[in-house]
Design an enzyme around this catalytic site. Structure first.
Site, mmCIF file in Angstrom:
data_model
loop_
_atom_site.group_PDB
_atom_site.id
_atom_site.type_symbol
_atom_site.label_atom_id
_atom_site.label_comp_id
_atom_site.label_asym_id
_atom_site.label_seq_id
_atom_site.Cartn_x
_atom_site.Cartn_y
_atom_site.Cartn_z
ATOM 1 N N PRO A 1 0.805 -1.209 0.000
ATOM 2 C CA PRO A 1 0.000 0.000 0.000
ATOM 3 C C PRO A 1 0.847 1.273 0.000
ATOM 4 O O PRO A 1 1.588 1.541 0.938
ATOM 5 C CB PRO A 1 -0.827 -0.104 1.284
ATOM 6 C CG PRO A 1 -0.159 -1.118 2.119
ATOM 7 C CD PRO A 1 0.754 -1.913 1.265
ATOM 8 N N GLU A 2 0.763 2.014 -1.078
ATOM 9 C CA GLU A 2 1.372 3.345 -1.146
ATOM 10 C C GLU A 2 0.233 4.347 -1.300
ATOM 11 O O GLU A 2 -0.924 3.985 -1.159
ATOM 12 C CB GLU A 2 2.344 3.433 -2.329
ATOM 13 C CG GLU A 2 3.470 2.399 -2.264
ATOM 14 C CD GLU A 2 4.446 2.530 -3.423
ATOM 15 O OE1 GLU A 2 4.599 3.649 -3.930
ATOM 16 O OE2 GLU A 2 5.039 1.525 -3.807
#
Length: 281
Positions: A2-3
């Site tokens: 997750p960015e």
DNA sequence: CATTTCACCTGGTGGC
DNA sequence: TGCCACCAGGTGAAAT
């Protein structure tokens, strides 16, 4: 992983589902500590409060919590606490029924007044959960600038005098908040800049190209993810998300989509770094 | 202070 | 089929 785009998508999904819902009971696993705030204090602080709104700040999911009963004054004045979720590498937030069997590595379960549950699952335990009690009108945020909001001058100023490779600087959350390994590599490719270039030596034109590339890549990824939110709010967003369109990330040895030259992989700041030796000078 | 390295974790992979 | 070394990477502490 997750960015920014994944976290943005997840935060929107959680907001859409939980806004207005009340925490009836909060349970936290005692084993190990994916917690920045002691579990008992988090549970005490969450129980009885309502999700007033959920948004993203850097890679953090920020849940604004307020009183269940209270005068309907302006929303920001009701915010009493922030429940902050960082997904780390493998964290996921799930909205489920209470009957759904708990997955392995479930570290938190919030029973909601709507009859549903919000669960935090994180096998690798790099994720973090934190509860911040706020004074009236107070608000916290992570230190770095938002890549989608920052202007030309401020962006250039971030890197002035920096002797680290630009790739390392992009991963530094105190400079820009929300970039991770994938989008750092993809944006550098998009901007035609070699990841090892010293950040402080980039020209104004290159910096502006990089700023634009970041915005373009991140917004595109958010668009892809934003259309595929489901009850299963996962670390990868939905399957596919952005990975089908990677230009360089994890394409070592494969031909560059622009010029055909094999993509190279090096290590910068301990991270796998992918680039095209011809397109990125 | 700026910068680099490493530990923290588990699941997936590939070699044998 | 099983075993094991190894890799993935966000973050913060420790080292340089």
């Amino acid at each position: 992983m997750p960015e920014l785009p994944e976290v943005e998508t997840i935060a929107r999904g959680v907001d859409a589902r939980l806004r207005g819902d009340r925490v009836v009971e909060a349970w936290f696993s005692g084993e190990h500590e994916p917690f920045k705030t002691p579990p008992a204090r988090q549970a005490r602080g969450l129980e009885g409060r309502v999700f007033l709104g959920v948004h993203r700040a850097g890679k953090h999911i920020v849940c604004e919590m307020g009183p269940a009963t209270g005068e309907r004054t302006r929303a920001e004045e009701q915010v009493e606490a922030q429940w902050i979720v960082h997904l780390g590498m493998t964290g996921r937030l799930l909205v489920t029924t209470p009957e759904a069997p708990a997955e392995k590595h479930t570290h938190a379960r919030l029973t909601l007044a709507s009859g549903r549950e919000l669960r935090f699952v994180d096998p690798r335990r790099f994720g973090r959960l934190e509860l911040r009690e706020l004074a009236r009108g107070e608000s916290f945020g992570p230190p770095g600038d938002e890549p989608l909001a920052i202007g030309t001058e401020a962006f250039a100023a971030l890197f002035r005098g920096r002797r680290t490779p630009i790739k390392a600087a992009l991963l530094n959350q105190k400079l820009l908040a929300g970039l991770g390994n994938i989008y750092a590599d993809e944006s550098l490719f998009q901007a035609g800049i070699r990841p090892r270039r010293v950040a402080g030596r980039l020209t104004r034109a290159e910096l502006e190209r990089l700023r634009q590339a970041l915005k373009k890549v991140l917004l595109h990824a958010i668009r892809l993810g934003g259309s595929s939110v489901s009850d299963y709010v996962g670390a990868d967003g939905e399957r596919g998300f952005f990975q089908l369109e990677h230009s360089v990330y994890q394409r070592t040895g494969e031909p560059c989509r622009r010029c055909g030259t094999p993509i190279r992989r090096i290590t910068i700041a301990g991270r796998g770094t992918h680039y095209c030796p011809l397109c990125q000078q």
